[in-house]
Design a protein around this motif. Structure first.
Motif, PDB file in Angstrom:
ATOM      1  N   ASN A  22      39.163  38.624  30.594  1.00  0.00           N
ATOM      2  CA  ASN A  22      39.598  39.052  31.919  1.00  0.00           C
ATOM      3  C   ASN A  22      40.886  38.393  32.394  1.00  0.00           C
ATOM      4  O   ASN A  22      41.161  38.331  33.574  1.00  0.00           O
ATOM      5  N   LEU A  53      43.275  52.970  28.520  1.00  0.00           N
ATOM      6  CA  LEU A  53      42.172  52.378  29.286  1.00  0.00           C
ATOM      7  C   LEU A  53      40.901  53.225  29.239  1.00  0.00           C
ATOM      8  O   LEU A  53      39.803  52.714  29.409  1.00  0.00           O
ATOM      9  N   GLN A  90      37.633  52.297  27.632  1.00  0.00           N
ATOM     10  CA  GLN A  90      37.183  50.971  28.074  1.00  0.00           C
ATOM     11  C   GLN A  90      37.215  49.939  26.960  1.00  0.00           C
ATOM     12  O   GLN A  90      36.176  49.420  26.539  1.00  0.00           O
ATOM     13  N   LYS A 116      37.824  46.437  24.899  1.00  0.00           N
ATOM     14  CA  LYS A 116      37.516  45.043  25.263  1.00  0.00           C
ATOM     15  C   LYS A 116      38.800  44.307  25.587  1.00  0.00           C
ATOM     16  O   LYS A 116      38.814  43.372  26.381  1.00  0.00           O
ATOM     17  N   THR A 135      40.070  47.089  36.620  1.00  0.00           N
ATOM     18  CA  THR A 135      39.282  47.407  35.438  1.00  0.00           C
ATOM     19  C   THR A 135      38.593  46.176  34.853  1.00  0.00           C
ATOM     20  O   THR A 135      37.600  46.304  34.151  1.00  0.00           O
ATOM     21  N   ILE A 151      39.659  44.363  32.553  1.00  0.00           N
ATOM     22  CA  ILE A 151      39.887  44.299  31.110  1.00  0.00           C
ATOM     23  C   ILE A 151      40.920  43.213  30.817  1.00  0.00           C
ATOM     24  O   ILE A 151      41.846  42.986  31.592  1.00  0.00           O
TER      25      ILE A 151
END
Lengths: 366, 266
Positions: free
Chosen positions: A39, A158, A161, A163, A193, A195
């Motif tokens: 993150n 994106l 999704q 990692k 998001t 991500i």
């Protein structure tokens, strides 16, 4: 700044990449190790040819390391082909599929993953909304502007999704104003998001404004990893200090070290405190760096750290640059923010003192 | 005054251009006009008539030869385009390596070796096989046509591939497409105009061939061009002009069709 959990999304362990063989061998990456946390907005920063794009390509799977491991949440992905890695890329050239619509481009990854049609549709709609492109979903990618193509490329990467999202200088083709907009947009997307973003750029300003942490690279090595503030205020090597922002380099001699800080003697004979890069115990002659805005001007007096002659005064609106020549012949720049009505009698050719505050100086490794 | 240095307005240019066009097209125009000649001669005008077209249309030998030409042309075009596509992928989707130039040369060999040499070589080679296998069908002609059509199909496909952005295929792989699906969904659709161009070019080249066909064909395997050649040896009637005119229209139609297809794809 939100709390970053201490879990690593990517761990690069002693990775080398050698191109060519024999005499013409070139090490694009030389035993590089770095951990990228879950993150976070992580930037690989360096001049062209420093290996930042090679490292990104190794994480994406477009190339394979000569040695070392690349762990994604603990699993070694280095030998996997790109289509088996839960990692997506935003390409410098966007690489949108010209024979598909905007919506088909965004849905491509999900389609390849074998998701049901209804799910793809819902996800594509959500992505279009996220990048504010709902109105253009049926357009061909050749019928939209560069900034819009950029958004589609982001949405496409994106949508499955991933990692980790890899961004290879995605803003370099945009004009200045659009680039500024997209910088804020990218930060927003990363925040919304959740991500992990790995961003490659040669633009120090871009790196400083967007990143949670930056890795500065040169000649296939990572020189320093840290927050933008760390990197700017506490550069560990001359290259880092030189590449990011402006710097004054001074020769000094270490006279004492205690609790991670040193006392150094300048050419003028004045002793000042200086911070140390992690793990360095310096002795003898060293180079210290002082950022132009971290030094102050004073009247020439014995209490000043250094003294010099004003060679040039450059007025830049928000601040003024004073180009000085020190007693030992070295140049030194002081930057001062302007406020209304500052006329302080500093003139070209005059003698001034330079005050280097308690936290302004940093010892370099080289 | 601005026109003074324009390359279009140099003295003599118009005359040269006009001469070129006349030399190129006049014989064809004459040929087409005499296809409508009512007389039996190809040099004396005997009034307007469509009788030579009718006569050609009722000539079973002409119909047979035409159908055979189409059959060979279509089959050879499909095979040569498949081979050419694979060859183009293999020669552009790899890093340059020693021997690549040699491969280009090998693929383009039919463009360099004189047709007559290939014809003689195939005649000898196929006659051996004929003795060995007993097979004497159209297969030999199709194989020969496929071989010399490959470079013509290869060139437009390779040109298209070389202009294609490799990042697109990388992007597809990044978005979980296996190599086969990347080929099906990205490479092939983008390559399609090149493949169509190759296919049509190969078809036209096969349709037009005389030399190699003349050597390879068995009895009763005349294609339209070899049939026409045979007829001319016996004396020309405007029927040949009529067949040529239809042949010409057909070729123009194919080229025009290709032009519109490729324009639509871009």
């Amino acid at each position: 700044m939100p709390d970053k959990p201490d879990r690593n999304a990517i761990e690069v362990v002693k990775v080398s990449k050698i191109f060519g063989s024999g005499e013409g061998q070139v090490a694009a990456l030389d035993t590089v190790s770095v951990s990228i946390r879950e993150n976070e907005f992580f930037t690989l920063l360096g001049p062209s040819g420093c290996g930042k794009t090679t490292l990104l390509r190794l994480i994406a799977g477009f190339d394979f390391p000569t040695a070392g491991e690349i762990l994604l949440y603990g699993q070694d992905i280095a030998p996997l082909p790109p289509f088996k890695r839960p990692v997506n890329t935003v390409f410098q050239s966007y690489a949108l599929f010209p024979h598909m619509t905007v919506a088909e481009n965004i849905g491509f990854g999900l389609e390849m993953l074998g998701k049901p049609k209804a799910e793809i549709k819902a996800r594509v709609d959500a992505m279009l909304k996220l990048v504010k492109m709902e109105a253009l979903s049926a357009r061909r990618t050749s019928q939209i502007s560069g900034g819009q193509q950029q958004r589609v490329a982001l949405a496409r990467a994106l949508a499955p999704q991933p990692k980790v999202l890899l961004l290879d200088e995605p803003l370099s083709a945009l004009d200045y104003k659009l680039r500024k907009e997209m910088q804020i947009e990218l930060k927003r997307l990363q925040h919304e998001t959740g991500i992990t973003f790995i961003f490659v750029t040669h633009d120090q300003e871009e790196a400083l404004t967007m990143s949670d942490r930056i890795a500065v690279m040169s000649s296939g090595k990572i020189l320093q990893v840290g927050s933008p503030r760390d990197i700017y205020d506490r550069p560990s090597e001359r290259f880092v200090a030189d590449f990011i922002g402006e710097s004054n380099f001074l020769k000094a001699e270490v006279v004492g070290v205690s609790a991670g800080r040193a006392t150094v003697k300048l050419s003028s004979g004045t002793e000042i405190p200086a911070s140390l890069p992690e793990g360095l115990v310096p002795k003898g002659k060293v180079t210290i760096v002082v950022r132009p805005e971290h030094a102050q001007l004073s009247a020439a007096s014995p209490s000043a750290s250094l003294s010099g002659t004003v060679e040039n005064i450059v007025y830049l609106g928000t601040d003024t640059h004073f180009h000085l020549r020190l007693a030992d012949g070295e140049p030194f720049i002081v930057r001062r923010q302007n406020s209304r009505g500052t006329g302080d009698g500093i003139v070209q050719g005059g003698k001034v003192g330079i005050v280097i505050g308690g936290d302004a100086a940093q010892v370099l490794k080289d | 005054m601005a026109n003074r240095f324009s390359i279009k307005h140099q003295p003599g240019f118009t005359a040269i251009a006009a001469t070129c066009f006349i030399v190129l097209y006049l014989p064809i125009v004459v040929l087409v006009i005499y296809a409508f000649n009512a007389a039996t001669s190809t040099s004396e005008w005997g009034g307007f008539s469509l009788k030579w077209f009718q006569s050609a249309w009722q000539n079973t030998q002409v119909i047979d030869a035409t159908l055979r030409s189409f059959q060979i042309g279509a089959t050879a075009a499909v095979f040569s385009t498949i081979f050419a596509t694979m060859a183009a992928l293999a020669t552009t989707r790899t890093a340059s390596y020693p021997g690549l130039t040699f491969k280009y040369a090998a693929i383009n060999q039919p463009l360099m070796v004189p047709e007559i040499v290939t014809g003689v070589a195939l005649l000898i080679f196929f006659s051996r096989i004929k003795i060995f296998t007993g097979y004497s069908g159209l297969g030999y002609l199709i194989a020969a046509h496929t071989a010399f059509c490959i470079p013509f199909a290869y060139l437009p496909i390779r040109a298209r591939l070389e202009n294609m952005d490799l990042t697109l295929e990388r992007a597809a792989a990044d978005l979980y497409a296996t190599p086969w699906r990347t080929f099906r969904r990205i490479t092939l659709p983008l390559l399609w105009p090149g493949i169509l161009a190759g296919l049509m070019l190969a078809f036209v080249i096969s349709l037009d061939d005389v030399v190699i066909t003349e050597f390879v064909k068995s009895g009763g395997q005349d294609t339209l061009p070899t049939y026409m050649l045979g007829q001319i040896r016996r004396g020309i009637t405007p029927e040949i002009n009529a067949i040529s005119t239809v042949f010409l229209l057909l070729s123009v139609a194919i080229v025009t069709l290709f032009f519109f297809i490729s324009r639509k794809h871009d």
